[in-house]
Design a protein around this motif. Structure first.
Motif, PDB file in Angstrom:
ATOM      1  N   LEU A  35       0.964  -1.225   0.089  1.00  0.00           N
ATOM      2  CA  LEU A  35      -0.059   0.146  -0.064  1.00  0.00           C
ATOM      3  C   LEU A  35       0.951   0.999   0.077  1.00  0.00           C
ATOM      4  O   LEU A  35       1.976   1.346   0.614  1.00  0.00           O
ATOM      5  CB  LEU A  35      -1.018   0.203   1.266  1.00  0.00           C
ATOM      6  N   ARG A  36       0.400   2.406  -0.644  1.00  0.00           N
ATOM      7  CA  ARG A  36       1.000   3.468  -0.723  1.00  0.00           C
ATOM      8  C   ARG A  36       0.034   4.634  -0.699  1.00  0.00           C
ATOM      9  O   ARG A  36      -0.859   4.561  -1.388  1.00  0.00           O
ATOM     10  CB  ARG A  36       2.042   3.722  -1.954  1.00  0.00           C
ATOM     11  N   ILE A  37       0.271   5.744  -0.014  1.00  0.00           N
ATOM     12  CA  ILE A  37      -0.637   6.711   0.308  1.00  0.00           C
ATOM     13  C   ILE A  37       0.085   8.025  -0.967  1.00  0.00           C
ATOM     14  O   ILE A  37       1.369   8.335  -0.852  1.00  0.00           O
ATOM     15  CB  ILE A  37      -0.878   7.345   1.621  1.00  0.00           C
ATOM     16  N   VAL A  38      -0.520   8.462  -1.772  1.00  0.00           N
ATOM     17  CA  VAL A  38      -0.167   9.395  -2.561  1.00  0.00           C
ATOM     18  C   VAL A  38      -0.879  10.940  -2.445  1.00  0.00           C
ATOM     19  O   VAL A  38      -2.111  10.786  -2.279  1.00  0.00           O
ATOM     20  CB  VAL A  38      -0.450   9.029  -4.079  1.00  0.00           C
ATOM     21  N   GLU A  39       0.027  11.715  -2.214  1.00  0.00           N
ATOM     22  CA  GLU A  39      -0.336  13.010  -1.874  1.00  0.00           C
ATOM     23  C   GLU A  39      -0.606  13.955  -2.800  1.00  0.00           C
ATOM     24  O   GLU A  39      -1.319  14.605  -2.896  1.00  0.00           O
ATOM     25  CB  GLU A  39       0.485  13.617  -0.662  1.00  0.00           C
ATOM     26  N   ARG A  40      -0.321  13.869  -4.097  1.00  0.00           N
ATOM     27  CA  ARG A  40      -0.317  14.564  -5.440  1.00  0.00           C
ATOM     28  C   ARG A  40      -0.748  13.490  -6.459  1.00  0.00           C
ATOM     29  O   ARG A  40       0.252  12.539  -6.632  1.00  0.00           O
ATOM     30  CB  ARG A  40       0.631  15.410  -5.759  1.00  0.00           C
ATOM     31  N   LEU A  75      -9.227  14.850 -11.515  1.00  0.00           N
ATOM     32  CA  LEU A  75      -8.624  15.075 -10.198  1.00  0.00           C
ATOM     33  C   LEU A  75      -7.284  15.624  -9.951  1.00  0.00           C
ATOM     34  O   LEU A  75      -7.134  16.553  -9.215  1.00  0.00           O
ATOM     35  CB  LEU A  75      -8.514  13.453  -9.479  1.00  0.00           C
ATOM     36  N   SER A  76      -6.647  15.479 -11.069  1.00  0.00           N
ATOM     37  CA  SER A  76      -5.373  16.096 -10.768  1.00  0.00           C
ATOM     38  C   SER A  76      -5.613  17.586 -11.270  1.00  0.00           C
ATOM     39  O   SER A  76      -4.848  18.698 -10.510  1.00  0.00           O
ATOM     40  CB  SER A  76      -4.332  15.586 -11.949  1.00  0.00           C
ATOM     41  N   THR A  77      -6.548  17.958 -12.050  1.00  0.00           N
ATOM     42  CA  THR A  77      -6.864  19.615 -12.338  1.00  0.00           C
ATOM     43  C   THR A  77      -7.585  20.069 -10.811  1.00  0.00           C
ATOM     44  O   THR A  77      -6.966  21.293 -10.550  1.00  0.00           O
ATOM     45  CB  THR A  77      -7.992  19.455 -13.291  1.00  0.00           C
ATOM     46  N   LEU A  78      -8.293  19.512 -10.328  1.00  0.00           N
ATOM     47  CA  LEU A  78      -8.610  19.857  -9.017  1.00  0.00           C
ATOM     48  C   LEU A  78      -7.592  20.256  -8.052  1.00  0.00           C
ATOM     49  O   LEU A  78      -7.427  20.933  -7.282  1.00  0.00           O
ATOM     50  CB  LEU A  78      -9.595  18.721  -8.354  1.00  0.00           C
ATOM     51  N   GLU A  79      -6.393  19.304  -8.089  1.00  0.00           N
ATOM     52  CA  GLU A  79      -5.587  19.644  -7.244  1.00  0.00           C
ATOM     53  C   GLU A  79      -4.384  20.676  -7.755  1.00  0.00           C
ATOM     54  O   GLU A  79      -4.015  21.433  -6.762  1.00  0.00           O
ATOM     55  CB  GLU A  79      -4.412  18.091  -6.900  1.00  0.00           C
ATOM     56  N   VAL A  84      -8.651  21.492  -4.413  1.00  0.00           N
ATOM     57  CA  VAL A  84      -8.463  20.428  -3.190  1.00  0.00           C
ATOM     58  C   VAL A  84      -7.142  20.762  -2.996  1.00  0.00           C
ATOM     59  O   VAL A  84      -6.184  20.282  -3.711  1.00  0.00           O
ATOM     60  CB  VAL A  84      -8.847  19.171  -3.720  1.00  0.00           C
ATOM     61  N   ALA A  85      -6.945  21.030  -1.844  1.00  0.00           N
ATOM     62  CA  ALA A  85      -5.690  21.242  -1.228  1.00  0.00           C
ATOM     63  C   ALA A  85      -5.637  21.570   0.262  1.00  0.00           C
ATOM     64  O   ALA A  85      -6.850  21.887   0.841  1.00  0.00           O
ATOM     65  CB  ALA A  85      -4.915  22.847  -1.956  1.00  0.00           C
ATOM     66  N   PRO A  86      -4.540  21.417   1.094  1.00  0.00           N
ATOM     67  CA  PRO A  86      -4.744  21.552   2.420  1.00  0.00           C
ATOM     68  C   PRO A  86      -5.250  23.003   2.738  1.00  0.00           C
ATOM     69  O   PRO A  86      -5.874  23.041   3.842  1.00  0.00           O
ATOM     70  CB  PRO A  86      -3.357  21.493   2.877  1.00  0.00           C
TER      71      PRO A  86
END
Length: 79
Positions: free
Chosen positions: A13-18, A42-46, A51-53
Motif C-alpha cells: 500500500l502507498r498513500i499518494v498526496e499528489r 482529479l489532478s486538475t482539482l489538485e 482541493v488542497a490543504p
C-alpha cells in the motif's frame, strides 16, 4: 482481477498526496473511463488548488502496488 492480485505476488500500500506523482495512463486504466475519478479531473482539482490543504481538503489517495504496477486505487481526501 484475480490474475492481477495473485497470492504469490508481493502487494504494498502507498498513500499518494499528489495525483501528479502517478502516470495518468496507470490511474485511468483502473478508473475504467469513469470521468468522476479520472486522472485528468482529479489532478486538475489538485493543480488549481480546489482541493488542497489550504482549502481544507488534503489529498491522500490510497494505492495498491504489485512490484511497479498500480493494481488498485482509491481517491481519498482528508477533511
Amino acid at each position: 482481477m484475480q490474475d492481477r492480485l495473485r497470492a504469490d505476488s508481493a502487494l504494498r500500500l502507498r498513500i499518494v498526496e499528489r495525483l501528479s506523482e502517478l502516470e495518468a495512463s496507470a490511474w485511468d486504466a483502473i478508473a475504467h473511463d469513469r470521468i468522476c475519478v479520472s486522472h485528468a479531473l482529479l489532478s486538475t482539482l489538485e493543480d488549481t488548488g480546489c482541493v488542497a490543504p489550504e482549502t481544507g481538503w488534503h489529498p491522500c489517495h490510497l494505492t495498491l502496488w504489485r512490484d511497479d504496477d498500480l493494481v488498485a486505487a482509491l481517491p481519498l481526501y482528508q477533511k
